[in-house]
Design a protein around this motif. Structure first.
Motif, PDB file in Angstrom:
ATOM      1  N   LYS A   4       0.815  -1.213   0.000  1.00  0.00           N
ATOM      2  CA  LYS A   4       0.000   0.000   0.000  1.00  0.00           C
ATOM      3  C   LYS A   4       0.850   1.265   0.000  1.00  0.00           C
ATOM      4  O   LYS A   4       0.322   2.354  -0.088  1.00  0.00           O
ATOM      5  CB  LYS A   4      -0.917   0.011   1.218  1.00  0.00           C
ATOM      6  N   SER A   5       2.144   1.119   0.083  1.00  0.00           N
ATOM      7  CA  SER A   5       3.001   2.293   0.210  1.00  0.00           C
ATOM      8  C   SER A   5       3.428   2.829  -1.148  1.00  0.00           C
ATOM      9  O   SER A   5       3.306   2.167  -2.179  1.00  0.00           O
ATOM     10  CB  SER A   5       4.239   1.956   1.033  1.00  0.00           C
ATOM     11  N   ILE A   6       3.940   4.011  -1.137  1.00  0.00           N
ATOM     12  CA  ILE A   6       4.434   4.668  -2.336  1.00  0.00           C
ATOM     13  C   ILE A   6       5.745   4.046  -2.793  1.00  0.00           C
ATOM     14  O   ILE A   6       6.156   4.212  -3.937  1.00  0.00           O
ATOM     15  CB  ILE A   6       4.563   6.189  -2.095  1.00  0.00           C
ATOM     16  N   PHE A   7       6.383   3.278  -1.913  1.00  0.00           N
ATOM     17  CA  PHE A   7       7.640   2.610  -2.230  1.00  0.00           C
ATOM     18  C   PHE A   7       7.486   1.671  -3.425  1.00  0.00           C
ATOM     19  O   PHE A   7       8.373   1.594  -4.280  1.00  0.00           O
ATOM     20  CB  PHE A   7       8.137   1.849  -0.999  1.00  0.00           C
ATOM     21  N   VAL A   8       6.379   0.968  -3.509  1.00  0.00           N
ATOM     22  CA  VAL A   8       6.145   0.040  -4.618  1.00  0.00           C
ATOM     23  C   VAL A   8       6.029   0.807  -5.929  1.00  0.00           C
ATOM     24  O   VAL A   8       6.584   0.398  -6.955  1.00  0.00           O
ATOM     25  CB  VAL A   8       4.877  -0.795  -4.347  1.00  0.00           C
ATOM     26  N   ILE A   9       5.349   1.927  -5.907  1.00  0.00           N
ATOM     27  CA  ILE A   9       5.183   2.733  -7.117  1.00  0.00           C
ATOM     28  C   ILE A   9       6.525   3.289  -7.566  1.00  0.00           C
ATOM     29  O   ILE A   9       6.835   3.292  -8.762  1.00  0.00           O
ATOM     30  CB  ILE A   9       4.181   3.885  -6.866  1.00  0.00           C
ATOM     31  N   ILE A  10       7.335   3.739  -6.637  1.00  0.00           N
ATOM     32  CA  ILE A  10       8.644   4.283  -6.999  1.00  0.00           C
ATOM     33  C   ILE A  10       9.533   3.204  -7.599  1.00  0.00           C
ATOM     34  O   ILE A  10      10.183   3.427  -8.630  1.00  0.00           O
ATOM     35  CB  ILE A  10       9.297   4.942  -5.769  1.00  0.00           C
ATOM     36  N   CYS A  11       9.558   2.028  -6.988  1.00  0.00           N
ATOM     37  CA  CYS A  11      10.390   0.938  -7.524  1.00  0.00           C
ATOM     38  C   CYS A  11       9.915   0.503  -8.908  1.00  0.00           C
ATOM     39  O   CYS A  11      10.729   0.284  -9.815  1.00  0.00           O
ATOM     40  CB  CYS A  11      10.376  -0.254  -6.577  1.00  0.00           C
ATOM     41  N   ALA A  12       8.622   0.362  -9.077  1.00  0.00           N
ATOM     42  CA  ALA A  12       8.098  -0.039 -10.382  1.00  0.00           C
ATOM     43  C   ALA A  12       8.352   1.033 -11.442  1.00  0.00           C
ATOM     44  O   ALA A  12       8.661   0.717 -12.594  1.00  0.00           O
ATOM     45  CB  ALA A  12       6.603  -0.325 -10.274  1.00  0.00           C
ATOM     46  N   SER A  13       8.251   2.295 -11.064  1.00  0.00           N
ATOM     47  CA  SER A  13       8.510   3.379 -12.019  1.00  0.00           C
ATOM     48  C   SER A  13       9.975   3.445 -12.412  1.00  0.00           C
ATOM     49  O   SER A  13      10.300   3.711 -13.568  1.00  0.00           O
ATOM     50  CB  SER A  13       8.083   4.715 -11.429  1.00  0.00           C
ATOM     51  N   VAL A  14      10.860   3.225 -11.449  1.00  0.00           N
ATOM     52  CA  VAL A  14      12.288   3.239 -11.761  1.00  0.00           C
ATOM     53  C   VAL A  14      12.632   2.136 -12.745  1.00  0.00           C
ATOM     54  O   VAL A  14      13.352   2.355 -13.722  1.00  0.00           O
ATOM     55  CB  VAL A  14      13.121   3.112 -10.464  1.00  0.00           C
ATOM     56  N   VAL A  15      12.085   0.950 -12.521  1.00  0.00           N
ATOM     57  CA  VAL A  15      12.377  -0.166 -13.418  1.00  0.00           C
ATOM     58  C   VAL A  15      11.770   0.069 -14.796  1.00  0.00           C
ATOM     59  O   VAL A  15      12.404  -0.169 -15.823  1.00  0.00           O
ATOM     60  CB  VAL A  15      11.857  -1.485 -12.802  1.00  0.00           C
ATOM     61  N   ARG A  16      10.557   0.547 -14.834  1.00  0.00           N
ATOM     62  CA  ARG A  16       9.866   0.678 -16.120  1.00  0.00           C
ATOM     63  C   ARG A  16      10.346   1.866 -16.945  1.00  0.00           C
ATOM     64  O   ARG A  16      10.435   1.790 -18.161  1.00  0.00           O
ATOM     65  CB  ARG A  16       8.376   0.805 -15.880  1.00  0.00           C
ATOM     66  N   TYR A  17      10.644   2.987 -16.302  1.00  0.00           N
ATOM     67  CA  TYR A  17      10.951   4.210 -17.041  1.00  0.00           C
ATOM     68  C   TYR A  17      12.403   4.648 -16.936  1.00  0.00           C
ATOM     69  O   TYR A  17      12.709   5.812 -17.158  1.00  0.00           O
ATOM     70  CB  TYR A  17      10.056   5.349 -16.559  1.00  0.00           C
ATOM     71  N   GLN A  18      13.300   3.749 -16.612  1.00  0.00           N
ATOM     72  CA  GLN A  18      14.699   4.143 -16.503  1.00  0.00           C
ATOM     73  C   GLN A  18      15.284   4.573 -17.836  1.00  0.00           C
ATOM     74  O   GLN A  18      16.242   5.324 -17.883  1.00  0.00           O
ATOM     75  CB  GLN A  18      15.523   3.024 -15.896  1.00  0.00           C
ATOM     76  N   TRP A  19      14.696   4.150 -18.923  1.00  0.00           N
ATOM     77  CA  TRP A  19      15.227   4.541 -20.231  1.00  0.00           C
ATOM     78  C   TRP A  19      14.954   6.012 -20.529  1.00  0.00           C
ATOM     79  O   TRP A  19      15.678   6.626 -21.301  1.00  0.00           O
ATOM     80  CB  TRP A  19      14.686   3.634 -21.326  1.00  0.00           C
ATOM     81  N   PHE A  20      13.918   6.615 -19.933  1.00  0.00           N
ATOM     82  CA  PHE A  20      13.709   8.055 -20.095  1.00  0.00           C
ATOM     83  C   PHE A  20      14.923   8.824 -19.589  1.00  0.00           C
ATOM     84  O   PHE A  20      15.476   9.676 -20.276  1.00  0.00           O
ATOM     85  CB  PHE A  20      12.488   8.537 -19.298  1.00  0.00           C
ATOM     86  N   THR A  21      15.314   8.523 -18.362  1.00  0.00           N
ATOM     87  CA  THR A  21      16.424   9.254 -17.779  1.00  0.00           C
ATOM     88  C   THR A  21      17.750   8.861 -18.402  1.00  0.00           C
ATOM     89  O   THR A  21      18.642   9.691 -18.546  1.00  0.00           O
ATOM     90  CB  THR A  21      16.480   9.031 -16.257  1.00  0.00           C
ATOM     91  N   TYR A  22      17.876   7.593 -18.773  1.00  0.00           N
ATOM     92  CA  TYR A  22      19.135   7.145 -19.378  1.00  0.00           C
ATOM     93  C   TYR A  22      19.414   7.892 -20.678  1.00  0.00           C
ATOM     94  O   TYR A  22      20.494   8.439 -20.868  1.00  0.00           O
ATOM     95  CB  TYR A  22      19.104   5.638 -19.632  1.00  0.00           C
ATOM     96  N   PHE A  23      18.440   7.931 -21.561  1.00  0.00           N
ATOM     97  CA  PHE A  23      18.667   8.597 -22.844  1.00  0.00           C
ATOM     98  C   PHE A  23      18.723  10.113 -22.704  1.00  0.00           C
ATOM     99  O   PHE A  23      19.397  10.789 -23.474  1.00  0.00           O
ATOM    100  CB  PHE A  23      17.621   8.173 -23.871  1.00  0.00           C
ATOM    101  N   SER A  24      18.018  10.654 -21.727  1.00  0.00           N
ATOM    102  CA  SER A  24      18.099  12.084 -21.485  1.00  0.00           C
ATOM    103  C   SER A  24      19.492  12.476 -21.003  1.00  0.00           C
ATOM    104  O   SER A  24      20.086  13.443 -21.489  1.00  0.00           O
ATOM    105  CB  SER A  24      17.046  12.485 -20.459  1.00  0.00           C
ATOM    106  N   ILE A  25      20.031  11.721 -20.054  1.00  0.00           N
ATOM    107  CA  ILE A  25      21.374  12.012 -19.546  1.00  0.00           C
ATOM    108  C   ILE A  25      22.427  11.704 -20.612  1.00  0.00           C
ATOM    109  O   ILE A  25      23.419  12.422 -20.740  1.00  0.00           O
ATOM    110  CB  ILE A  25      21.630  11.236 -18.244  1.00  0.00           C
ATOM    111  N   GLU A  26      22.201  10.665 -21.406  1.00  0.00           N
ATOM    112  CA  GLU A  26      23.153  10.342 -22.470  1.00  0.00           C
ATOM    113  C   GLU A  26      23.237  11.464 -23.502  1.00  0.00           C
ATOM    114  O   GLU A  26      24.329  11.828 -23.946  1.00  0.00           O
ATOM    115  CB  GLU A  26      22.760   9.035 -23.149  1.00  0.00           C
ATOM    116  N   SER A  27      22.103  12.039 -23.864  1.00  0.00           N
ATOM    117  CA  SER A  27      22.148  13.144 -24.816  1.00  0.00           C
ATOM    118  C   SER A  27      22.792  14.380 -24.197  1.00  0.00           C
ATOM    119  O   SER A  27      23.450  15.157 -24.891  1.00  0.00           O
ATOM    120  CB  SER A  27      20.742  13.472 -25.310  1.00  0.00           C
ATOM    121  N   GLY A  28      22.615  14.570 -22.891  1.00  0.00           N
ATOM    122  CA  GLY A  28      23.301  15.667 -22.219  1.00  0.00           C
ATOM    123  C   GLY A  28      24.803  15.453 -22.160  1.00  0.00           C
ATOM    124  O   GLY A  28      25.589  16.396 -22.267  1.00  0.00           O
ATOM    125  N   MET A  29      25.232  14.208 -21.989  1.00  0.00           N
ATOM    126  CA  MET A  29      26.667  13.895 -21.949  1.00  0.00           C
ATOM    127  C   MET A  29      27.334  14.111 -23.304  1.00  0.00           C
ATOM    128  O   MET A  29      28.516  14.439 -23.375  1.00  0.00           O
ATOM    129  CB  MET A  29      26.881  12.443 -21.514  1.00  0.00           C
TER     130      MET A  29
END
Length: 135
Positions: A4-29
């Motif tokens: 019931k906690s927000i912890f589950v949502i954060i973990c699932a979001s990190v796993v599912r949407y890590q490519w958003f941040t990965y490609f964003s940071i890669e283009s910045g690099m």
């Protein structure tokens, strides 16, 4: 209590949407020159100074864009909400889905407007911040 906690949502979001941040940071690099790193090292500065003072300062817009993309995608996520529904989890997208599946479009309108307003504020504030910084 864990489901019931927000912890589950954060973990699932990190796993599912890590490519958003990965490609964003890669283009910045790609915009950071390796010569800048070499110049910092020739001045005798350590790697931590290079990382925290120079590289992260230059990557700040890319990190912000990736974070806002993850936030918006998490807010409007329906699949994760449907999976967590048996654990008494509810979200705006789940309410919209349940009302529209019962053809109660008028009742779902307030939730749709709330979802749009929640998603549009970070985009406009990021746009205003990027314009003020000259990006």
């Amino acid at each position: 209590w864990l489901f019931k906690s927000i912890f589950v949502i954060i973990c699932a979001s990190v796993v599912r949407y890590q490519w958003f941040t990965y490609f964003s940071i890669e283009s910045g690099m790609k915009g950071i020159s390796f010569r800048l790193d070499e110049h910092t090292m020739t001045l005798g500065k350590n790697d931590y100074l290079l990382l925290f003072r120079i590289d992260l300062a230059l990557l700040k817009p890319s990190i912000m864009v990736g974070g806002i993309l993850v936030f918006i995608s998490t807010i409007k996520e329906l699949t994760m909400s449907l999976v967590l529904q048996p654990f008494q989890y509810s979200s705006l997208s789940l309410r919209i889905f349940s009302y529209t599946s019962m053809d109660m479009v008028k009742n779902s309108a307030i939730y749709v407007i709330a979802l749009v307003l929640i998603c549009i504020y970070p985009v406009f504030s990021l746009n205003r911040w990027l314009i003020s910084k000259g990006y």
